[in-house]
Enzyme design. Sequence first.
Site, PDB file in Angstrom:
ATOM      1  N   VAL A 122      41.923  44.204  36.136  1.00 28.99           N
ATOM      2  CA  VAL A 122      42.078  45.647  36.321  1.00 28.99           C
ATOM      3  C   VAL A 122      41.917  46.019  37.797  1.00 28.99           C
ATOM      4  CG1 VAL A 122      41.292  46.150  33.971  1.00 28.99           C
ATOM      5  CG2 VAL A 122      39.609  46.059  35.825  1.00 28.99           C
ATOM      6  N   HIS A 138      45.524  44.819  30.504  1.00 33.14           N
ATOM      7  CA  HIS A 138      44.277  45.524  30.160  1.00 33.14           C
ATOM      8  C   HIS A 138      44.092  46.797  30.988  1.00 33.14           C
ATOM      9  CE1 HIS A 138      42.531  41.519  28.391  1.00 33.14           C
ATOM     10  NE2 HIS A 138      43.453  42.069  27.650  1.00 33.14           N
ATOM     11  N   SER A 210      39.561  32.479  30.765  1.00 39.96           N
ATOM     12  CA  SER A 210      38.869  31.666  29.769  1.00 39.96           C
ATOM     13  C   SER A 210      39.718  31.490  28.511  1.00 39.96           C
ATOM     14  CB  SER A 210      37.524  32.296  29.407  1.00 39.96           C
ATOM     15  OG  SER A 210      37.720  33.633  29.002  1.00 39.96           O
TER      16      SER A 210
HETATM   17  P1  OAD Z   1      36.524  35.289  31.941  1.00 43.01           P
HETATM   18  O1  OAD Z   1      35.311  35.650  32.721  1.00 43.01           O
HETATM   19  O2  OAD Z   1      36.403  35.209  30.464  1.00 43.01           O
HETATM   20  O3  OAD Z   1      37.016  33.872  32.455  1.00 43.01           O
HETATM   21  C1  OAD Z   1      37.184  33.582  33.809  1.00 43.01           C
HETATM   22  C2  OAD Z   1      37.733  32.181  33.914  1.00 43.01           C
HETATM   23  O4  OAD Z   1      38.005  31.939  35.266  1.00 43.01           O
HETATM   24  C3  OAD Z   1      36.778  31.089  33.426  1.00 43.01           C
HETATM   25  O5  OAD Z   1      37.473  30.228  32.548  1.00 43.01           O
HETATM   26  C4  OAD Z   1      36.373  30.374  34.721  1.00 43.01           C
HETATM   27  O6  OAD Z   1      36.192  28.992  34.529  1.00 43.01           O
HETATM   28  C5  OAD Z   1      37.567  30.631  35.591  1.00 43.01           C
HETATM   29  N1  OAD Z   1      37.301  30.652  37.033  1.00 43.01           N
HETATM   30  C6  OAD Z   1      36.239  31.185  37.691  1.00 43.01           C
HETATM   31  N2  OAD Z   1      36.382  31.074  39.027  1.00 43.01           N
HETATM   32  C7  OAD Z   1      37.583  30.459  39.230  1.00 43.01           C
HETATM   33  C8  OAD Z   1      38.313  30.053  40.379  1.00 43.01           C
HETATM   34  N3  OAD Z   1      37.857  30.272  41.608  1.00 43.01           N
HETATM   35  N4  OAD Z   1      39.504  29.444  40.188  1.00 43.01           N
HETATM   36  C9  OAD Z   1      39.984  29.221  38.943  1.00 43.01           C
HETATM   37  N5  OAD Z   1      39.346  29.579  37.822  1.00 43.01           N
HETATM   38  C10 OAD Z   1      38.167  30.187  37.949  1.00 43.01           C
HETATM   39  O7  OAD Z   1      37.683  36.285  32.384  1.00 43.01           O
HETATM   40  P2  OAD Z   1      39.053  36.593  31.645  1.00 43.01           P
HETATM   41  O8  OAD Z   1      39.635  35.380  31.048  1.00 43.01           O
HETATM   42  O9  OAD Z   1      39.860  37.373  32.607  1.00 43.01           O
HETATM   43  O10 OAD Z   1      39.001  42.239  28.861  1.00 43.01           O
HETATM   44  O11 OAD Z   1      38.559  37.556  30.494  1.00 43.01           O
HETATM   45  C11 OAD Z   1      39.520  38.088  29.636  1.00 43.01           C
HETATM   46  C12 OAD Z   1      39.154  39.486  29.256  1.00 43.01           C
HETATM   47  O12 OAD Z   1      37.822  39.501  28.712  1.00 43.01           O
HETATM   48  C13 OAD Z   1      39.057  40.463  30.405  1.00 43.01           C
HETATM   49  O13 OAD Z   1      40.291  40.984  30.806  1.00 43.01           O
HETATM   50  C14 OAD Z   1      38.202  41.542  29.826  1.00 43.01           C
HETATM   51  C15 OAD Z   1      37.151  40.704  29.140  1.00 43.01           C
HETATM   52  O14 OAD Z   1      36.616  41.233  28.015  1.00 43.01           O
HETATM   53  C16 OAD Z   1      38.828  43.543  28.660  1.00 43.01           C
HETATM   54  O15 OAD Z   1      38.036  44.197  29.308  1.00 43.01           O
HETATM   55  C17 OAD Z   1      39.719  44.124  27.615  1.00 43.01           C
END
Ligand code: OAD
Length: 270
Positions: A122, A138, A210
């Site tokens: 976002v 989102h 994730s």
């Molecule tokens: P997450 O916090 O669930 O996952 C972040 C991912 O990024 C993890 O798998 C980490 O291993 C990876 N990561 C962290 N640093 C990194 C880097 N430098 N390079 C590569 N990978 C890295 O975040 P999202 O998957 O975005 O939704 O979460 C999905 C949704 O859950 C969000 O959009 C939000 C949340 O609830 C809503 O608010 C609707």
Amino acid sequence: MSETLDDAATIARVAARLAAAERIAVITGAGISAESGLRTFRGATSAELPPDMQSLWKEFDPATLATPAAFARDPAMVSKWYDCRRLGCLAATPNPGHLALAALQRLMEAKGAGLTLLTQNVDRLHQRAGSRDVVELHGTIMDWRCTQTGQHLTPSDSAFEAYPPKSPFSTEGLLRPDVVWFGEMLPEAAVELAREAAASCDVFMSVGTSAVVYPAAGFLFEAKGNGAYTVEVNLEATPASTAVDASLRGSSSVLLPAILRAAFGEGALR
Ligand code: OAD
């Protein structure tokens, strides 16, 4: 980050696919913005990361803050939390991972091909890096909307004067962030664009997510089912890791520029 021989071989394979692709789709999550200083939701909590990059969910319970019910119960607290995050996003700057995806889109367009960038973020950092037509699955924290009329505005660069902020569009209304909360539907147009991209791409990349929040996490599987070559770039394993054709473990701010250089040469990022 040091690259192993395995990484180098996988980067070369992914680069060859990208160089040959007509249509690329990329979905990003909070991980791509981690090295811009924005916290992820449930990602790595490695000791190497400074405290402000550790998982948000350790400090804040999403069920308390990211739901319509939470906002109805305590609009002051929820709107203040989102406004603090908004100011954090404004203070952040795009990192080499964001810039590499913007460069990849330009390179694709220059050869008459295309890249659709889907994001769960976002923070608007992709747009500030130069990516165009970003599909915000989102919503965005940068726009807020009236709870009564649905009209949008982009707040100034400073904090709201009071919480919850009152809507200028109606007497009763409040302003809420234009994000998707748990229990709310994703914007229909964004889902439609994501489905189209998953149906038509040759390569689908999942970066810094994730891969547990649906429907966003499902687009990679849709693309795979439609024959796309699938790639994951992540610091750690996710439920998508065993499904993808190429899994690259490491930081997106290092790996994405490396893939681009391998695909399009040293000048790719200029
Ligand atoms: P997450 O916090 O669930 O996952 C972040 C991912 O990024 C993890 O798998 C980490 O291993 C990876 N990561 C962290 N640093 C990194 C880097 N430098 N390079 C590569 N990978 C890295 O975040 P999202 O998957 O975005 O939704 O979460 C999905 C949704 O859950 C969000 O959009 C939000 C949340 O609830 C809503 O608010 C609707």
